[in-house]
Design a protein around this motif. Structure first.
Motif, short mmCIF file in Angstrom:
data_model
loop_
_atom_site.label_atom_id
_atom_site.label_comp_id
_atom_site.label_asym_id
_atom_site.label_seq_id
_atom_site.Cartn_x
_atom_site.Cartn_y
_atom_site.Cartn_z
N PHE A 67 0.82 -1.18 0.00
CA PHE A 67 0.17 -0.02 -0.20
C PHE A 67 0.89 1.27 -0.04
CE2 PHE A 67 -2.19 3.25 2.42
CZ PHE A 67 -3.26 3.46 1.58
N THR A 68 0.64 2.13 -0.94
CA THR A 68 1.30 3.72 -0.81
C THR A 68 0.31 4.62 -0.93
OG1 THR A 68 2.75 2.50 -2.52
CG2 THR A 68 2.80 4.92 -2.31
N ALA A 69 0.26 5.39 0.54
CA ALA A 69 -0.56 6.49 0.68
C ALA A 69 -0.05 7.78 -0.08
CB ALA A 69 -0.81 6.58 2.03
N THR A 70 -1.15 8.40 -0.57
CA THR A 70 -0.86 9.71 -1.00
C THR A 70 -1.74 10.89 -0.27
OG1 THR A 70 -2.76 9.45 -2.41
CG2 THR A 70 -0.69 8.64 -3.51
N GLN A 71 -2.68 10.54 0.31
CA GLN A 71 -3.39 11.34 1.12
C GLN A 71 -4.08 11.02 2.37
OE1 GLN A 71 -6.61 13.36 -0.98
NE2 GLN A 71 -6.41 11.83 -2.48
N GLY A 72 -4.34 11.74 3.39
CA GLY A 72 -5.12 11.19 4.48
C GLY A 72 -6.15 12.24 5.27
N ARG A 73 -6.77 11.75 6.26
CA ARG A 73 -7.72 12.44 6.74
C ARG A 73 -7.69 12.04 8.36
NH1 ARG A 73 -12.55 15.29 4.93
NH2 ARG A 73 -14.02 15.67 6.64
N PHE A 74 -7.41 13.14 9.21
CA PHE A 74 -7.19 12.67 10.55
C PHE A 74 -8.79 13.14 11.32
CE2 PHE A 74 -6.04 14.25 14.83
CZ PHE A 74 -5.71 12.92 15.54
N TYR A 75 -9.03 12.33 12.33
CA TYR A 75 -10.33 12.77 13.02
C TYR A 75 -10.02 12.71 14.28
CZ TYR A 75 -12.77 10.73 8.81
OH TYR A 75 -13.07 10.64 7.25
N SER A 76 -10.36 13.72 15.08
CA SER A 76 -10.35 13.67 16.56
C SER A 76 -11.20 14.85 17.10
CB SER A 76 -9.01 14.10 16.79
OG SER A 76 -8.81 14.45 18.15
N ASN A 77 -12.00 14.70 18.11
CA ASN A 77 -12.58 15.74 18.86
C ASN A 77 -13.76 16.22 18.06
OD1 ASN A 77 -11.03 15.47 21.42
ND2 ASN A 77 -9.54 16.89 20.40
N PHE A 78 -14.38 15.37 17.46
CA PHE A 78 -15.51 15.66 16.20
C PHE A 78 -15.04 16.66 15.12
CE2 PHE A 78 -17.24 14.60 20.46
CZ PHE A 78 -17.91 13.46 20.21
N ASN A 79 -13.75 16.73 15.09
CA ASN A 79 -13.24 17.60 13.79
C ASN A 79 -12.47 16.57 12.84
OD1 ASN A 79 -14.30 19.99 14.65
ND2 ASN A 79 -13.00 19.99 16.42
N SER A 80 -12.24 17.09 11.79
CA SER A 80 -11.37 16.26 10.71
C SER A 80 -10.45 17.27 10.09
CB SER A 80 -12.01 15.27 9.85
OG SER A 80 -12.93 16.27 9.21
N GLU A 81 -9.28 16.67 9.76
CA GLU A 81 -8.40 17.40 8.98
C GLU A 81 -7.76 16.55 7.74
OE1 GLU A 81 -4.22 19.82 9.61
OE2 GLU A 81 -5.57 19.85 11.36
N ASN A 82 -7.88 17.12 6.45
CA ASN A 82 -7.19 16.53 5.42
C ASN A 82 -5.64 16.78 5.19
OD1 ASN A 82 -9.56 15.40 4.44
ND2 ASN A 82 -10.15 17.12 3.49
N PHE A 83 -5.10 15.99 4.80
CA PHE A 83 -3.53 16.12 4.58
C PHE A 83 -3.01 15.43 3.51
CE2 PHE A 83 -3.99 12.69 7.80
CZ PHE A 83 -2.95 11.79 7.22
N ASN A 84 -2.07 15.98 2.68
CA ASN A 84 -1.49 15.10 1.66
C ASN A 84 0.18 14.67 2.07
OD1 ASN A 84 -3.16 15.79 -0.33
ND2 ASN A 84 -2.22 17.95 -0.49
N ILE A 85 0.41 13.50 1.60
CA ILE A 85 1.72 12.74 1.70
C ILE A 85 2.34 12.93 0.76
CG2 ILE A 85 2.48 10.32 2.61
CD1 ILE A 85 -0.20 9.85 3.44
N ILE A 86 3.81 13.44 0.93
CA ILE A 86 4.64 13.72 -0.12
C ILE A 86 5.39 12.53 -0.51
CG2 ILE A 86 6.47 15.24 -0.72
CD1 ILE A 86 4.89 17.39 0.60
#
Length: 86
Positions: A67-86
């Motif tokens: 598996f090779t990740a290119t992006q992600g999403r983090f969930y915590s405290n009822f909030n989420s944040e997208n991020f890119n993986i370089i």
């Protein structure tokens, strides 16, 4: 296997890690490769794997998924944040 054929036809994949205790998690999006070269199969082979693959490393049902990740999403405290993986 059915799953290996699925990834060969469409390599899009997603994995999710969850910390249920703190109600947080991370989802990684990317692609899955089906590796059938002996060098990769030997790299992760462990004693006892013959329970699942009786013919050993050469078993036709045995392969390695990478598996090779290119992006992600983090969930915590009822909030989420997208991020890119370089």
């Amino acid at each position: 296997s059915m799953r290996a054929r699925q990834y060969q036809d469409n390599p899009k994949a997603c994995i999710y890690f969850c910390d249920r205790r703190f109600f947080r998690g991370v989802m990684l999006l990317g692609s899955m490769e089906v590796l059938e070269d002996r060098i990769y199969k030997e790299m992760i082979w462990r004693e006892g794997d013959t329970m699942y693959y009786p013919e050993g490393v050469t078993d036709p049902d045995y392969c390695v998924l990478r598996f090779t990740a290119t992006q992600g999403r983090f969930y915590s405290n009822f909030n989420s944040e997208n991020f890119n993986i370089i």
